[in-house]
Design a protein around this motif. Structure first.
Motif, PDB file in Angstrom:
ATOM      1  N   GLU A   1     -19.020 -10.445  28.067  1.00  0.00           N
ATOM      2  CA  GLU A   1     -17.781  -9.856  27.555  1.00  0.00           C
ATOM      3  C   GLU A   1     -17.994  -9.266  26.170  1.00  0.00           C
ATOM      4  OE1 GLU A   1     -14.805 -12.876  27.653  1.00  0.00           O
ATOM      5  OE2 GLU A   1     -14.810 -13.000  29.836  1.00  0.00           O
ATOM      6  N   LEU A   2     -18.727  -9.968  25.311  1.00  0.00           N
ATOM      7  CA  LEU A   2     -19.008  -9.451  23.976  1.00  0.00           C
ATOM      8  C   LEU A   2     -19.856  -8.186  24.037  1.00  0.00           C
ATOM      9  CD1 LEU A   2     -19.745 -12.748  22.031  1.00  0.00           C
ATOM     10  CD2 LEU A   2     -17.744 -11.268  21.808  1.00  0.00           C
ATOM     11  N   ARG A   3     -20.836  -8.149  24.944  1.00  0.00           N
ATOM     12  CA  ARG A   3     -21.688  -6.967  25.090  1.00  0.00           C
ATOM     13  C   ARG A   3     -20.858  -5.769  25.547  1.00  0.00           C
ATOM     14  NH1 ARG A   3     -24.098  -3.805  28.436  1.00  0.00           N
ATOM     15  NH2 ARG A   3     -23.298  -4.797  30.285  1.00  0.00           N
ATOM     16  N   ILE A   4     -19.996  -5.993  26.533  1.00  0.00           N
ATOM     17  CA  ILE A   4     -19.149  -4.903  27.031  1.00  0.00           C
ATOM     18  C   ILE A   4     -18.198  -4.430  25.938  1.00  0.00           C
ATOM     19  CG2 ILE A   4     -17.282  -4.387  28.654  1.00  0.00           C
ATOM     20  CD1 ILE A   4     -18.810  -6.187  30.674  1.00  0.00           C
ATOM     21  N   ALA A   5     -17.624  -5.366  25.185  1.00  0.00           N
ATOM     22  CA  ALA A   5     -16.736  -4.990  24.088  1.00  0.00           C
ATOM     23  C   ALA A   5     -17.487  -4.179  23.039  1.00  0.00           C
ATOM     24  CB  ALA A   5     -16.114  -6.237  23.474  1.00  0.00           C
ATOM     25  N   ALA A   6     -18.736  -4.558  22.759  1.00  0.00           N
ATOM     26  CA  ALA A   6     -19.539  -3.810  21.779  1.00  0.00           C
ATOM     27  C   ALA A   6     -19.799  -2.395  22.265  1.00  0.00           C
ATOM     28  CB  ALA A   6     -20.859  -4.538  21.521  1.00  0.00           C
ATOM     29  N   VAL A   7     -20.069  -2.233  23.547  1.00  0.00           N
ATOM     30  CA  VAL A   7     -20.299  -0.897  24.106  1.00  0.00           C
ATOM     31  C   VAL A   7     -19.046  -0.046  23.963  1.00  0.00           C
ATOM     32  CG1 VAL A   7     -20.676   0.364  26.252  1.00  0.00           C
ATOM     33  CG2 VAL A   7     -22.119  -1.589  25.695  1.00  0.00           C
ATOM     34  N   HIS A   8     -17.885  -0.622  24.280  1.00  0.00           N
ATOM     35  CA  HIS A   8     -16.643   0.152  24.191  1.00  0.00           C
ATOM     36  C   HIS A   8     -16.296   0.485  22.743  1.00  0.00           C
ATOM     37  CE1 HIS A   8     -15.823   0.137  28.411  1.00  0.00           C
ATOM     38  NE2 HIS A   8     -15.931  -1.177  28.468  1.00  0.00           N
ATOM     39  N   ARG A   9     -16.522  -0.466  21.834  1.00  0.00           N
ATOM     40  CA  ARG A   9     -16.299  -0.181  20.416  1.00  0.00           C
ATOM     41  C   ARG A   9     -17.202   0.949  19.945  1.00  0.00           C
ATOM     42  NH1 ARG A   9     -16.237  -5.636  19.656  1.00  0.00           N
ATOM     43  NH2 ARG A   9     -18.392  -5.601  18.944  1.00  0.00           N
ATOM     44  N   GLU A  10     -18.463   0.895  20.383  1.00  0.00           N
ATOM     45  CA  GLU A  10     -19.438   1.910  19.995  1.00  0.00           C
ATOM     46  C   GLU A  10     -19.022   3.287  20.516  1.00  0.00           C
ATOM     47  OE1 GLU A  10     -22.782   3.335  18.155  1.00  0.00           O
ATOM     48  OE2 GLU A  10     -21.845   1.380  18.032  1.00  0.00           O
ATOM     49  N   ARG A  11     -18.586   3.351  21.761  1.00  0.00           N
ATOM     50  CA  ARG A  11     -18.149   4.641  22.319  1.00  0.00           C
ATOM     51  C   ARG A  11     -16.941   5.193  21.569  1.00  0.00           C
ATOM     52  NH1 ARG A  11     -18.579   4.603  28.869  1.00  0.00           N
ATOM     53  NH2 ARG A  11     -20.747   5.161  28.936  1.00  0.00           N
ATOM     54  N   ARG A  12     -15.984   4.315  21.257  1.00  0.00           N
ATOM     55  CA  ARG A  12     -14.802   4.772  20.525  1.00  0.00           C
ATOM     56  C   ARG A  12     -15.177   5.261  19.131  1.00  0.00           C
ATOM     57  NH1 ARG A  12     -12.414   0.189  22.898  1.00  0.00           N
ATOM     58  NH2 ARG A  12     -12.701  -0.976  20.970  1.00  0.00           N
ATOM     59  N   ARG A  13     -16.089   4.556  18.466  1.00  0.00           N
ATOM     60  CA  ARG A  13     -16.509   4.936  17.126  1.00  0.00           C
ATOM     61  C   ARG A  13     -17.247   6.269  17.132  1.00  0.00           C
ATOM     62  NH1 ARG A  13     -20.013   4.577  13.270  1.00  0.00           N
ATOM     63  NH2 ARG A  13     -21.771   3.704  14.342  1.00  0.00           N
ATOM     64  N   ILE A  14     -18.133   6.454  18.112  1.00  0.00           N
ATOM     65  CA  ILE A  14     -18.866   7.714  18.222  1.00  0.00           C
ATOM     66  C   ILE A  14     -17.892   8.859  18.489  1.00  0.00           C
ATOM     67  CG2 ILE A  14     -20.475   9.008  19.680  1.00  0.00           C
ATOM     68  CD1 ILE A  14     -22.088   6.402  19.917  1.00  0.00           C
ATOM     69  N   ALA A  15     -16.961   8.643  19.409  1.00  0.00           N
ATOM     70  CA  ALA A  15     -15.978   9.686  19.713  1.00  0.00           C
ATOM     71  C   ALA A  15     -15.133   9.999  18.485  1.00  0.00           C
ATOM     72  CB  ALA A  15     -15.098   9.264  20.878  1.00  0.00           C
ATOM     73  N   ALA A  16     -14.752   8.971  17.733  1.00  0.00           N
ATOM     74  CA  ALA A  16     -13.942   9.198  16.536  1.00  0.00           C
ATOM     75  C   ALA A  16     -14.706  10.021  15.504  1.00  0.00           C
ATOM     76  CB  ALA A  16     -13.507   7.863  15.940  1.00  0.00           C
ATOM     77  N   VAL A  17     -15.985   9.731  15.328  1.00  0.00           N
ATOM     78  CA  VAL A  17     -16.784  10.484  14.358  1.00  0.00           C
ATOM     79  C   VAL A  17     -16.984  11.916  14.831  1.00  0.00           C
ATOM     80  CG1 VAL A  17     -19.091  10.689  13.347  1.00  0.00           C
ATOM     81  CG2 VAL A  17     -17.934   8.489  13.382  1.00  0.00           C
ATOM     82  N   ILE A  18     -17.328  12.066  16.107  1.00  0.00           N
ATOM     83  CA  ILE A  18     -17.615  13.407  16.631  1.00  0.00           C
ATOM     84  C   ILE A  18     -16.377  14.288  16.585  1.00  0.00           C
ATOM     85  CG2 ILE A  18     -18.175  14.683  18.733  1.00  0.00           C
ATOM     86  CD1 ILE A  18     -20.138  12.424  19.395  1.00  0.00           C
ATOM     87  N   TYR A  19     -15.247  13.763  17.035  1.00  0.00           N
ATOM     88  CA  TYR A  19     -14.061  14.607  17.138  1.00  0.00           C
ATOM     89  C   TYR A  19     -13.244  14.663  15.854  1.00  0.00           C
ATOM     90  CZ  TYR A  19     -15.441  14.765  21.920  1.00  0.00           C
ATOM     91  OH  TYR A  19     -16.169  14.958  23.062  1.00  0.00           O
TER      92      TYR A  19
END
Length: 173
Positions: free
Chosen positions: A38-56
């Motif tokens: 669960e922690l690994r999956i949460a880290a992946v989703h946090r990472e995707r949201r952070r990357i999207a936030a920076v990119i966009y």
């Protein structure tokens, strides 16, 4: 008053307690494994949201301008370090304000903006649409850097990398 236990009853109690203890430990191991997943999956989703936030967060016109700067003056190292070198540092400070990284002066009057690791990966993902085929091929090592040590090779983020790699042109013969 209770009757004293016989030796057989003592053995049965020990066996029962040992079996219970083993089952309890297995249950704890399963819970911990589920929590790690669960922690690994949460880290992946946090990472995707952070990357999207920076990119966009950076407008497309600015990302196109940055891609032009990178095309003309940028380079990428074998370990995914991205750098842009200029005599005039204001452009590099603008890149630093948009994406982070570090601006250093070397061999005056030259300045260099460097990013590596996760920041380099986000930078490349943000300008990917405006890169030439040659630069895209050079950028693939930066995209294959793992953003955190908690993400394995089978993480959902690796699918993004494979999708981008599939768009890359074949290597020249």
């Amino acid at each position: 008053m209770r009757k004293p236990l016989t030796s057989g009853q003592h053995e049965q109690g020990r066996i029962y307690n040992a079996a219970y203890y083993i089952a309890h430990r297995e249950q704890i191991k399963r819970r911990r494994a589920a929590n790690r997943e669960e922690l690994r999956i949460a880290a992946v989703h946090r990472e995707r949201r952070r990357i999207a936030a920076v990119i966009y967060a950076v407008p497309p016109e600015t990302r196109a301008w940055v891609a032009g700067i990178y095309e003309g003056e940028g380079s990428i190292g074998s370990r995914g370090r991205v750098s842009v070198t200029q005599k005039d540092p204001w452009i590099l400070y603008r890149l630093q304000s948009l994406y982070g990284g570090r601006v250093t002066q070397y061999d005056p009057p030259y300045h260099r903006w460097n990013v590596s690791g996760e920041t380099a990966r986000m930078f490349m993902l943000s300008i990917w649409d405006w890169l030439s085929p040659r630069r895209r091929e050079q950028a693939l090592p930066a995209l294959q850097i793992r953003p955190t040590r908690h993400l394995g090779k089978n993480s959902p983020l690796s699918s993004d990398i494979h999708r981008i790699a599939a768009d890359a042109p074949p290597a020249p013969c």
